[in-house]
Design an enzyme around this catalytic site. Structure first.
Site, PDB file in Angstrom:
ATOM      1  N   CYS A   1     -14.017   5.375   9.231  1.00  0.00           N
ATOM      2  CA  CYS A   1     -15.298   5.235   8.382  1.00  0.00           C
ATOM      3  C   CYS A   1     -16.202   4.385   9.154  1.00  0.00           C
ATOM      4  O   CYS A   1     -16.578   3.299   8.521  1.00  0.00           O
ATOM      5  CB  CYS A   1     -14.812   4.932   6.833  1.00  0.00           C
ATOM      6  SG  CYS A   1     -13.853   3.412   6.627  1.00  0.00           S
TER       7      CYS A   1
ATOM      8  N   ARG B   1       0.918  -1.249   0.058  1.00  0.00           N
ATOM      9  CA  ARG B   1      -0.137  -0.087   0.031  1.00  0.00           C
ATOM     10  C   ARG B   1       0.961   1.313  -0.038  1.00  0.00           C
ATOM     11  O   ARG B   1       0.347   2.251  -0.385  1.00  0.00           O
ATOM     12  CB  ARG B   1      -0.880  -0.053   1.231  1.00  0.00           C
ATOM     13  CG  ARG B   1      -1.880  -0.956   1.020  1.00  0.00           C
ATOM     14  CD  ARG B   1      -3.089  -1.229   2.078  1.00  0.00           C
ATOM     15  NE  ARG B   1      -3.702   0.261   2.449  1.00  0.00           N
ATOM     16  CZ  ARG B   1      -4.970   0.536   1.916  1.00  0.00           C
ATOM     17  NH1 ARG B   1      -5.398  -0.600   1.143  1.00  0.00           N
ATOM     18  NH2 ARG B   1      -5.458   1.496   2.187  1.00  0.00           N
TER      19      ARG B   1
HETATM   20  N1  SAM Z   1      -5.996   8.052   4.770  1.00  0.00           N
HETATM   21  C1  SAM Z   1      -6.191   7.052   3.922  1.00  0.00           C
HETATM   22  C2  SAM Z   1      -6.872   8.113   2.630  1.00  0.00           C
HETATM   23  O1  SAM Z   1      -7.379   8.844   2.920  1.00  0.00           O
HETATM   24  O2  SAM Z   1      -6.565   7.614   1.425  1.00  0.00           O
HETATM   25  C3  SAM Z   1      -7.074   6.045   3.942  1.00  0.00           C
HETATM   26  C4  SAM Z   1      -6.615   5.179   5.208  1.00  0.00           C
HETATM   27  S1  SAM Z   1      -7.215   3.788   5.668  1.00  0.00           S
HETATM   28  C5  SAM Z   1      -8.681   4.118   6.516  1.00  0.00           C
HETATM   29  C6  SAM Z   1      -6.234   3.003   7.043  1.00  0.00           C
HETATM   30  C7  SAM Z   1      -4.733   2.628   6.484  1.00  0.00           C
HETATM   31  O3  SAM Z   1      -4.390   1.959   7.735  1.00  0.00           O
HETATM   32  C8  SAM Z   1      -4.752   1.521   5.592  1.00  0.00           C
HETATM   33  O4  SAM Z   1      -3.853   2.112   4.363  1.00  0.00           O
HETATM   34  C9  SAM Z   1      -4.118   0.372   6.490  1.00  0.00           C
HETATM   35  O5  SAM Z   1      -3.126  -0.105   5.655  1.00  0.00           O
HETATM   36  C10 SAM Z   1      -3.425   1.211   7.467  1.00  0.00           C
HETATM   37  N2  SAM Z   1      -3.140   0.262   8.490  1.00  0.00           N
HETATM   38  C11 SAM Z   1      -3.710  -0.952   8.925  1.00  0.00           C
HETATM   39  N3  SAM Z   1      -3.128  -1.624  10.019  1.00  0.00           N
HETATM   40  C12 SAM Z   1      -2.564  -0.582  10.631  1.00  0.00           C
HETATM   41  C13 SAM Z   1      -1.619  -0.486  11.749  1.00  0.00           C
HETATM   42  N4  SAM Z   1      -1.555  -1.664  12.516  1.00  0.00           N
HETATM   43  N5  SAM Z   1      -1.002   0.752  11.904  1.00  0.00           N
HETATM   44  C14 SAM Z   1      -0.845   1.647  11.110  1.00  0.00           C
HETATM   45  N6  SAM Z   1      -1.814   1.557   9.893  1.00  0.00           N
HETATM   46  C15 SAM Z   1      -2.472   0.429   9.529  1.00  0.00           C
END
Ligand code: SAM
Length: 455
Positions: free
Chosen positions: A232, A140
């Site tokens: 969300c 990602r």
């Molecule tokens: N902010 C982004 C946008 O506006 O395009 C969307 C973010 S999405 C809601 C949450 C993100 O947190 C994902 O990209 C995911 O891969 C990441 N994530 C997953 N587990 C995580 C962790 N343990 N610590 C930090 N980030 C994490």
């Protein structure tokens, strides 16, 4: 579709004062798909689609009345706009309310991929700020990098770190944005598959993870710094309860944000500490389910010693910058893996601190490969808003632009004004990338990783 909304979720939402379950169910039953975009102010000043309606809380955001095939729009590939869910664009209004718009600050977007909020932050914080855009998941982080490159600004550093790594920069950032991974109920209309994955157990798991992410990174926020926390999800375990937990653990001040009532955004207060939060419901406004709260660190946060780190001898001739970029005096240049990068001079010292502790995927703009004599310009430079404006360029038709973006071969006759050499392929005034024009052929330098496939 409403029959399939998880009972436990609707039951809990029903417990909230004034919650209109019938309208909530109906909007999910109808399953309308809303398309919205946000313009890149450095590349696109007007909406490149026939009919568009402004998003109330973001002056660069628009709803489109029809969903185009974005993949077949050259301007999409050129980073002229970002396809972003409308509710999350409210960060624009919050930055304006807090008077952070165009204020020179240091910001961290901790959970940033694919980059919707980072590109928004870059726009509204402006070129005098620095934004660290971080994503923990490697694949990602790659997508995040591509989207930041398309956006074209030099004051963003893309990193691929676990949130805990940022505790090595204590008291450093003025703004910490935690758009936390969550159970995703707010996206049920967009992604029906998410309904099957929803469970109370997963809500609990997400809530624990959200606390862990905050606990591990919160020390990176400076005294008086702002925390934007968002999800969300509709579940209070991931929203209001997290605010109460932050207040209890870290004593932050809750900051109310003025949203005009006609926008339909619901102001809530957390049950224990009355911290303010804002809920976006799809039956009350044109957007998906979203939650956001703003808090401010009041406790004194010790910082790290900002000692000067000796700079490496800069071996990039200044002429390279003046030949290929606008306002070269604003940037410093460094060579990494034979590539020259430009980065805001103002944050040169900061970059050295990052290099000590973070895994940096990209800092500033990679302008090209340097062989010691000449620059082989990069695709990133073609996308950059800092590229010199008088370089050799050819405007092409939509048909030729799409051939270029598919990395197909192009005809010399498509480039009638160019003799030989590097040439920017331009569509509707925006650069798409490079070709090299030779006497009897044209070499297409569009990167194969981002080319249009299967369409
Ligand atoms: N902010 C982004 C946008 O506006 O395009 C969307 C973010 S999405 C809601 C949450 C993100 O947190 C994902 O990209 C995911 O891969 C990441 N994530 C997953 N587990 C995580 C962790 N343990 N610590 C930090 N980030 C994490």
């Amino acid at each position: 579709m409403s029959n399939f909304l998880p009972n436990e979720l609707v039951k809990r939402l029903n417990e909230q004062e004034g919650f209109d379950a019938a309208a909530f169910n109906k909007v999910h039953e109808q399953g309308d798909k809303i398309t919205s975009i946000r313009l890149n102010p450095w590349k696109q000043t007007s909406v490149p689609f026939k009919s568009a309606i402004p998003v109330a809380w973001c002056d660069k955001g628009y709803y489109l009345t029809e969903r185009p095939v974005f993949t077949l729009d050259p301007l999409y590939h050129a980073g002229c706009y970002y396809v972003q869910e409308a509710s999350s664009m409210c960060i624009a209004h919050i930055l304006q309310e807090l008077e952070l718009e165009n204020k020179a600050i240091r910001a961290l977007d901790l959970c940033a991929a694919p980059g919707g909020k980072s590109t928004l932050l870059a726009d509204y914080l402006g070129s005098e700020s620095i934004l660290v855009s971080n994503e923990v998941i490697k694949s990602r982080a790659h997508v995040l990098r591509d989207n930041i490159v398309r956006w074209g600004v030099s004051n963003v550093v893309v990193t691929n770190n676990d949130p805990s790594t940022f505790s090595r920069l204590p008291g450093y950032f003025d703004l910490l944005v935690v758009d936390a991974p969550c159970s995703g109920s707010g996206m049920f209309r967009k992604d029906e598959g998410a309904i099957d994955e929803w469970s109370l157990a997963n809500v609990k798991l997400c809530s624990d993870r959200q606390k862990r992410i905050l606990a591990e990174s919160i020390s990176t926020l400076a005294t008086e710094g702002y925390l934007f926390y968002s999800t969300c999800s509709y579940s209070s375990e991931e929203n209001e309860d997290i605010l109460d937990w932050i207040k209890e653990e870290y004593g932050f001040e809750s900051i109310p944000i003025r949203f005009p009532s006609q926008w339909g955004i619901a102001e809530i207060q957390s049950p224990k500490h009355q911290a303010f939060g804002y809920r976006f419901y799809p039956h009350k406004l044109k957007g998906e389910g979203f939650f956001i709260a703003v808090l401010r660190k009041t406790e004194t946060q010790p910082s790290f010693s900002r000692k000067k780190i000796k700079s490496e001898k800069n071996s990039v001739p200044t002429k390279v910058l003046s030949d290929w970029t606008e306002q070269p005096a604003n940037h410093m240049a460094f060579i990494h893996d034979e590539h020259i990068h430009i980065f805001p001079k103002k944050y040169e010292e900061d970059l050295r601190w990052y290099q000590q502790v973070l895994y940096i995927k990209q800092a500033g703009v990679n302008i090209g490969k340097w062989n010691g004599r000449e620059l082989i310009p990069s695709h990133d430079l073609a996308c950059s808003v800092h590229i010199k404006t008088d370089l050799s360029a050819q405007d092409v038709t939509r048909e030729v632009a799409l051939k270029y973006l598919r990395k197909e071969s192009l005809a010399v006759t498509d480039f009638p004004a160019i003799l030989t050499g590097w040439c920017l392929v331009r569509y509707d005034g925006t650069n798409l990338g490079w070709v090299k024009v030779l006497p009897n052929r044209v070499n297409n330098y569009y990167p194969k990783e981002v080319r249009i496939m299967h369409l």
